[in-house]
Structure formats: C-alpha cells, structure tokens
Design an enzyme around this catalytic site. Structure first.
Site, mmCIF file in Angstrom:
data_model
loop_
_atom_site.group_PDB
_atom_site.id
_atom_site.type_symbol
_atom_site.label_atom_id
_atom_site.label_comp_id
_atom_site.label_asym_id
_atom_site.label_seq_id
_atom_site.Cartn_x
_atom_site.Cartn_y
_atom_site.Cartn_z
ATOM 1 N N ASN A 10 0.848 -1.196 0.000
ATOM 2 C CA ASN A 10 0.000 0.000 0.000
ATOM 3 C C ASN A 10 0.889 1.253 0.000
ATOM 4 O O ASN A 10 1.465 1.628 1.026
ATOM 5 C CB ASN A 10 -0.910 -0.052 1.243
ATOM 6 C CG ASN A 10 -1.923 1.064 1.258
ATOM 7 O OD1 ASN A 10 -1.673 2.148 0.719
ATOM 8 N ND2 ASN A 10 -3.065 0.820 1.887
ATOM 9 N N LYS A 13 0.331 3.986 2.580
ATOM 10 C CA LYS A 13 0.952 3.764 3.890
ATOM 11 C C LYS A 13 2.439 4.152 3.849
ATOM 12 O O LYS A 13 2.951 4.762 4.780
ATOM 13 C CB LYS A 13 0.810 2.292 4.305
ATOM 14 C CG LYS A 13 -0.624 1.874 4.611
ATOM 15 C CD LYS A 13 -0.667 0.428 5.067
ATOM 16 C CE LYS A 13 -2.085 -0.029 5.400
ATOM 17 N NZ LYS A 13 -2.135 -1.429 5.835
ATOM 18 N N ASP A 69 -0.795 -3.737 10.333
ATOM 19 C CA ASP A 69 -2.159 -4.081 9.965
ATOM 20 C C ASP A 69 -3.078 -3.118 10.700
ATOM 21 O O ASP A 69 -2.834 -2.791 11.872
ATOM 22 C CB ASP A 69 -2.489 -5.531 10.336
ATOM 23 C CG ASP A 69 -3.706 -6.030 9.564
ATOM 24 O OD1 ASP A 69 -3.686 -5.975 8.327
ATOM 25 O OD2 ASP A 69 -4.694 -6.446 10.201
ATOM 26 N N TYR A 151 -11.000 4.342 4.396
ATOM 27 C CA TYR A 151 -12.140 4.970 5.057
ATOM 28 C C TYR A 151 -11.870 6.438 5.439
ATOM 29 O O TYR A 151 -12.633 7.028 6.207
ATOM 30 C CB TYR A 151 -12.500 4.187 6.325
ATOM 31 C CG TYR A 151 -12.932 2.756 6.053
ATOM 32 C CD1 TYR A 151 -14.259 2.452 5.751
ATOM 33 C CD2 TYR A 151 -12.023 1.702 6.099
ATOM 34 C CE1 TYR A 151 -14.666 1.149 5.505
ATOM 35 C CE2 TYR A 151 -12.418 0.386 5.858
ATOM 36 C CZ TYR A 151 -13.733 0.119 5.562
ATOM 37 O OH TYR A 151 -14.130 -1.172 5.316
ATOM 38 N N ASP A 152 -10.779 7.020 4.944
ATOM 39 C CA ASP A 152 -10.395 8.373 5.369
ATOM 40 C C ASP A 152 -11.510 9.401 5.172
ATOM 41 O O ASP A 152 -11.671 10.307 5.988
ATOM 42 C CB ASP A 152 -9.145 8.840 4.606
ATOM 43 C CG ASP A 152 -7.857 8.322 5.237
ATOM 44 O OD1 ASP A 152 -7.900 7.833 6.381
ATOM 45 O OD2 ASP A 152 -6.807 8.412 4.581
ATOM 46 N N LYS A 172 -2.874 14.584 8.741
ATOM 47 C CA LYS A 172 -3.395 13.292 9.229
ATOM 48 C C LYS A 172 -2.415 12.691 10.239
ATOM 49 O O LYS A 172 -2.823 12.130 11.266
ATOM 50 C CB LYS A 172 -3.615 12.347 8.037
ATOM 51 C CG LYS A 172 -4.085 10.964 8.445
ATOM 52 C CD LYS A 172 -4.315 10.044 7.265
ATOM 53 C CE LYS A 172 -4.614 8.627 7.734
ATOM 54 N NZ LYS A 172 -4.753 7.651 6.645
ATOM 55 N N HIS A 177 -3.515 6.883 14.070
ATOM 56 C CA HIS A 177 -3.218 5.575 14.633
ATOM 57 C C HIS A 177 -1.861 5.059 14.162
ATOM 58 O O HIS A 177 -1.039 4.596 14.940
ATOM 59 C CB HIS A 177 -4.328 4.610 14.173
ATOM 60 C CG HIS A 177 -4.741 4.818 12.732
ATOM 61 N ND1 HIS A 177 -5.349 5.975 12.321
ATOM 62 C CD2 HIS A 177 -4.568 4.077 11.623
ATOM 63 C CE1 HIS A 177 -5.551 5.910 11.008
ATOM 64 N NE2 HIS A 177 -5.074 4.770 10.565
HETATM 65 P P1 IMP Z 1 -4.857 -3.215 5.967
HETATM 66 O O1 IMP Z 1 -5.324 -4.640 6.009
HETATM 67 O O2 IMP Z 1 -4.013 -2.843 7.119
HETATM 68 O O3 IMP Z 1 -4.235 -2.823 4.654
HETATM 69 O O4 IMP Z 1 -6.116 -2.285 6.106
HETATM 70 C C1 IMP Z 1 -7.422 -2.709 6.017
HETATM 71 C C2 IMP Z 1 -8.263 -1.668 5.347
HETATM 72 O O5 IMP Z 1 -8.451 -0.605 6.270
HETATM 73 C C3 IMP Z 1 -7.632 -1.066 4.124
HETATM 74 O O6 IMP Z 1 -8.047 -1.684 2.971
HETATM 75 C C4 IMP Z 1 -8.142 0.341 4.137
HETATM 76 O O7 IMP Z 1 -9.367 0.383 3.429
HETATM 77 C C5 IMP Z 1 -8.413 0.601 5.584
HETATM 78 N N1 IMP Z 1 -7.390 1.455 6.171
HETATM 79 C C6 IMP Z 1 -6.179 1.088 6.668
HETATM 80 N N2 IMP Z 1 -5.544 2.156 7.139
HETATM 81 C C7 IMP Z 1 -6.359 3.210 6.926
HETATM 82 C C8 IMP Z 1 -6.229 4.607 7.182
HETATM 83 O O8 IMP Z 1 -5.231 5.117 7.704
HETATM 84 N N3 IMP Z 1 -7.281 5.356 6.809
HETATM 85 C C9 IMP Z 1 -8.401 4.849 6.222
HETATM 86 N N4 IMP Z 1 -8.564 3.578 5.953
HETATM 87 C C10 IMP Z 1 -7.542 2.756 6.305
#
Ligand code: IMP
Length: 194
Positions: A10, A13, A69, A151-152, A172, A177
């Site tokens: 990602n 990130k 994660d 979800y930002d 941000k 987090h």
């Molecule tokens: P992941 O498995 O850690 O990549 O995250 C799970 C999902 O949460 C991702 O597909 C994003 O849609 C969402 N997500 C993760 N981090 C963020 C963030 O910082 N802001 C908004 N959505 C996030």
C-alpha cells in the site's frame, strides 16, 4: 544508514510512514525491491495479521523488516468492520463499496463513534516486536474530502472537525493511529541503535 523493509504493497501507507522514519532509517518499500508476492492476512485478529505480513517478508528476504495491519472499529456495530476492514463488502477490496456498506449499516444510529487501530510488527535480527497505535473519532453521515485512502473520507479524528480525507498526510499524521504506532517503533529503534 540502517535499512528496514516496510512489508506493504500500500503506497499510501509508505507515503505516510516514510517521512516519520527519514533521517535515521532507510525505508525500502516492496515495490522498490520488486517484491510483488501477495502477502496473506489469514487471521481473525489485527496483531496476528501484522505478524504474518512481517514473517512472510522476513522469510522471503532474511532482512530486518516491519509490517502493519490496521482496522476500523465502529462501536455501535460491535467493532465491525475490524479485521475485515479491507474486504467488508466482499473479497474485491473495493473501498467505495466498503464505505457504502458502513454508511448503510450506520443509517439512523446516533452513536457513530469509532477508532482506527494499527499494530506494527517489527522483525529485527530475527526477533519480533509489536507496537500499537489508536485514533478515536467518529463516522460522518456522508463522504467528505478526496485525499487519503480507505475509510479516510468518512472518519473524523477526535480534536478535529475535518475528516482524514480533507487532510494532507502531514496533518493526518498529527492524529493518526499509524503515526502513534510508528512513534513507538522509532523510540524502540532509537534505544536499540544508540
Ligand atoms: P490493511 O489490512 O491494514 O491494509 O487495512 C485494512 C483496510 O483498512 C484497508 O483496505 C483500508 O481500506 C483501511 N485502512 C487502513 N488504514 C487506513 C487509514 O489510515 N485510513 C483509512 N482507511 C484505512
């Protein structure tokens, strides 16, 4: 300079995390290393998936690395979407469908409080270390802003009246987090390398 692989595909990130570690550590993304292998997230908890991502990349490269994660937990939905945040509306990992499902489930609910939870897993010299970061906030009625990702556009952190989707990533990072978990990672690394 110490090199660390950030075990994520990602790029959003990577963009958020790299400036936090810059100067002290050279962060290599999987894209830069040409590692396109899919990273599994097979577990029901965020820490287990964070460990699995770091473990996968450590096994592939044998190098120091960290993963993270993240999940969005909405209190009136009993913690949904949680560990399923990426595939809430199905396996296609489609952000817009995930947001539509979330806003639909919250329709008519007065409690829209939520939090993002990030777990970072560092594998340093073969040993595993976990760091956690939380950002409390609430879910909007409709999308606001087109910056950021995931979800930002529907999450307002406590202490702001903007959604993450209305913020540049530097702003941000004042609330996020991920930043809080990375700060703990940095403190740990500074101790290790002092
Ligand atoms: P992941 O498995 O850690 O990549 O995250 C799970 C999902 O949460 C991702 O597909 C994003 O849609 C969402 N997500 C993760 N981090 C963020 C963030 O910082 N802001 C908004 N959505 C996030």
């Amino acid at each position: 300079m110490t090199e660390l692989i950030f075990a994520t595909h990602n790029e959003n990130k990577v963009r958020e995390v790299r400036p936090l570690l810059d100067g002290n550590f050279r962060i290599m993304s999987l894209t830069e290393l040409g590692l396109n292998d899919d990273i599994p997230e097979p577990f029901d908890t965020i820490p287990e998936n964070a460990v699995e991502k770091a473990r996968t990349i450590f096994e592939l490269t044998g190098k120091n690395c960290f993963s993270e994660d993240t999940g969005l937990e909405v209190f009136s939905l009993n913690g949904e979407p949680g560990v399923k945040s990426a595939r809430y509306a199905g396996p296609s990992h489609h952000f817009e469908a995930n947001i539509d499902k979330l806003l639909g489930k919250l329709e008519g609910k007065t409690d829209r409080s939520a939090r993002f939870l990030t777990v970072v897993c560092l594998i340093l010299n073969g040993k595993r270390h976990l760091f956690e970061g939380e950002c409390k906030g609430s879910i909007t009625i409709a999308r606001r802003g087109d910056k950021g990702f995931g979800y930002d556009s529907v999450f307002i952190p406590e202490g702001s009246d903007k959604t993450f989707g209305e913020m540049e990533f530097e702003e941000k990072n004042k609330f996020s987090h991920r930043r809080k978990a990375i700060d703990k990672l940095i403190s740990f690394l500074q101790e290790e390398y002092k």
